[in-house]
Design a protein around this motif. Structure first.
Motif, mmCIF file in Angstrom:
data_model
loop_
_atom_site.group_PDB
_atom_site.id
_atom_site.type_symbol
_atom_site.label_atom_id
_atom_site.label_comp_id
_atom_site.label_asym_id
_atom_site.label_seq_id
_atom_site.Cartn_x
_atom_site.Cartn_y
_atom_site.Cartn_z
ATOM 1 N N LYS A 266 5.130 3.797 2.619
ATOM 2 C CA LYS A 266 4.907 2.498 1.967
ATOM 3 C C LYS A 266 4.628 1.440 3.030
ATOM 4 O O LYS A 266 5.328 1.380 4.042
ATOM 5 N N ILE A 267 3.637 0.609 2.769
ATOM 6 C CA ILE A 267 3.244 -0.420 3.737
ATOM 7 C C ILE A 267 3.292 -1.786 3.060
ATOM 8 O O ILE A 267 2.673 -1.983 2.015
ATOM 9 N N GLY A 268 4.017 -2.724 3.658
ATOM 10 C CA GLY A 268 4.079 -4.095 3.134
ATOM 11 C C GLY A 268 3.041 -4.964 3.827
ATOM 12 O O GLY A 268 2.927 -4.938 5.058
ATOM 13 N N PRO B 260 5.917 -5.354 -5.410
ATOM 14 C CA PRO B 260 6.635 -4.091 -5.630
ATOM 15 C C PRO B 260 5.999 -2.913 -4.897
ATOM 16 O O PRO B 260 4.778 -2.787 -4.843
ATOM 17 N N TYR B 261 6.844 -2.060 -4.351
ATOM 18 C CA TYR B 261 6.403 -0.777 -3.810
ATOM 19 C C TYR B 261 6.498 0.282 -4.910
ATOM 20 O O TYR B 261 7.112 0.076 -5.952
ATOM 21 N N VAL B 262 5.895 1.451 -4.650
ATOM 22 C CA VAL B 262 6.043 2.607 -5.535
ATOM 23 C C VAL B 262 7.150 3.490 -4.960
ATOM 24 O O VAL B 262 6.996 4.048 -3.856
ATOM 25 N N LYS B 263 8.247 3.587 -5.692
ATOM 26 C CA LYS B 263 9.411 4.329 -5.193
ATOM 27 C C LYS B 263 9.038 5.767 -4.820
ATOM 28 O O LYS B 263 9.508 6.314 -3.830
ATOM 29 N N ILE C 274 0.883 -1.177 0.000
ATOM 30 C CA ILE C 274 0.000 0.000 0.000
ATOM 31 C C ILE C 274 0.914 1.218 0.000
ATOM 32 O O ILE C 274 1.780 1.348 0.864
ATOM 33 N N ASN C 275 0.751 2.095 -0.984
ATOM 34 C CA ASN C 275 1.667 3.210 -1.190
ATOM 35 C C ASN C 275 0.883 4.518 -1.222
ATOM 36 O O ASN C 275 0.028 4.720 -2.101
ATOM 37 N N SER D 221 11.724 -4.187 -1.442
ATOM 38 C CA SER D 221 12.467 -4.383 -0.200
ATOM 39 C C SER D 221 13.043 -5.802 -0.240
ATOM 40 O O SER D 221 12.667 -6.606 -1.085
ATOM 41 N N ALA D 222 13.918 -6.107 0.697
ATOM 42 C CA ALA D 222 14.576 -7.423 0.682
ATOM 43 C C ALA D 222 13.636 -8.544 1.105
ATOM 44 O O ALA D 222 13.910 -9.716 0.865
#
Lengths: 209, 209
Positions: A133-135, A125-128, A84-85, A119-120
């Motif tokens: 940003k929420i994983g 994918p996140y939005v740079k 969630i971005n 992220s590792a």
């Protein structure tokens, strides 16, 4: 004061605008997912809501099965995760564009000028360009029989944010982060902090903290 | 960028602030109900979300059974109805105060300096000072097993709002109405309209409408 009540009689588009804007400001964000072949997907949603803090759970609603192509939900089901971005002013047009019905073979990241970032520890994918940003990991799904929508419950697994928007007590200053609020499916608002108030007690009026 | 991930290890209050503020801006509103003896109740909630426009359905989440006294949910179950009343700048302290744990015999309207107002067709009281008021009938309840919360689904039965915040296409201008956005359980924001964008299409960048 105007009273509106005969919703069935309203033109469909008018009713959609009215009912989508009447509940108040919404947490509009971009949801990033990936499919089993590594194809990235990005879509805009505004139905997030708090379910609990311990464990940290957020809900979101998906439209009825079969009504639209739902790459986001399919990807969440296959990979078990999503991001969630938050939207900000610099990417509001890009983010809104991600709401278009792109075919599955097109990455909304590329089509809308946004950059996937990983992220590792999370497959999705996140939005740079997003400040916050929420994983998320899929927790469970609940069918909503009232109109065949689906409530998806996710567990927050990681949060990425700038140090300077995080207060000592865990509060996140969304206005300072530039996070936008949404209303309807097409309006975006900047927020100005009015006040933060003390814990409400029966015998005293809350004060600014 | 800071990464937060070990949520279990966080102090309980810190975690609550973080998880309650991280999803973005919330539609914070006052919920008015009445019990079978005519005692009025008012409480503040921020978990409203859109479920559908036709029929017009809104969801909201209640905390676990037995954890707190829940006059609002008890009243909704008994009377089948409730009201959702937007917060504005003039009543933000009053509204926040309604979140205190008042005993059942106390009317939060009186204790918090707000005025109950009734329409001809709904049993539950509205907040007179709210600019936008929504009348709701209970549709159904869904238990959320993940943390024993309860999703309450309601049907919008009537809307009261000033004529000048309603656009020709049904869109409600929340900023003009003075509606506030919330974050966490204690922060309130004023909103400034940034942009309303055209319906997103794959082959063109959205434009201002």
């Amino acid at each position: 004061m105007k009273r509106i009540h005969d919703f069935e009689a309203l033109p469909s588009r008018y009713r959609a605008n009215l009912i989508n804007s009447i509940p108040g400001f919404k947490p509009v964000s971009l949801v990033g997912t990936i499919n089993e072949n590594g194809a990235e997907n990005l879509a805009i949603f505004n139905s997030f809501f708090h379910i609990g803090a311990n464990p940290p759970l957020l809900g979101m609603v998906f439209r009825p099965e079969g009504e639209v192509e739902r790459h986001t939900l399919e990807n969440i089901r296959k990979t078990g995760c999503y991001t969630i971005n938050h939207l900000n002013k610099d990417i509001v047009v890009n983010g809104h564009h991600a709401g278009a019905k792109f075919p599955a073979c097109i990455s909304e990241f590329k089509a809308c000028g946004l950059t996937p970032w990983y992220s590792a520890t999370l497959l999705a994918p996140y939005v740079k360009e997003s400040t916050i940003k929420i994983g998320m990991h899929l927790h469970s799904e609940i069918p909503i029989a009232a109109n065949n929508t689906i409530l998806v419950i996710g567990t927050v697994t990681e949060i990425w944010l700038p140090e300077n928007v995080l207060s000592e007590d865990g509060f996140v200053n969304l206005a300072q982060a530039g996070t936008l609020a949404g209303s309807n499916l097409d309006a975006y608002y900047e927020a100005i902090r009015l006040v933060r108030l003390s814990y409400p007690k029966p015998d005293s009026v809350p004060s600014q903290i």
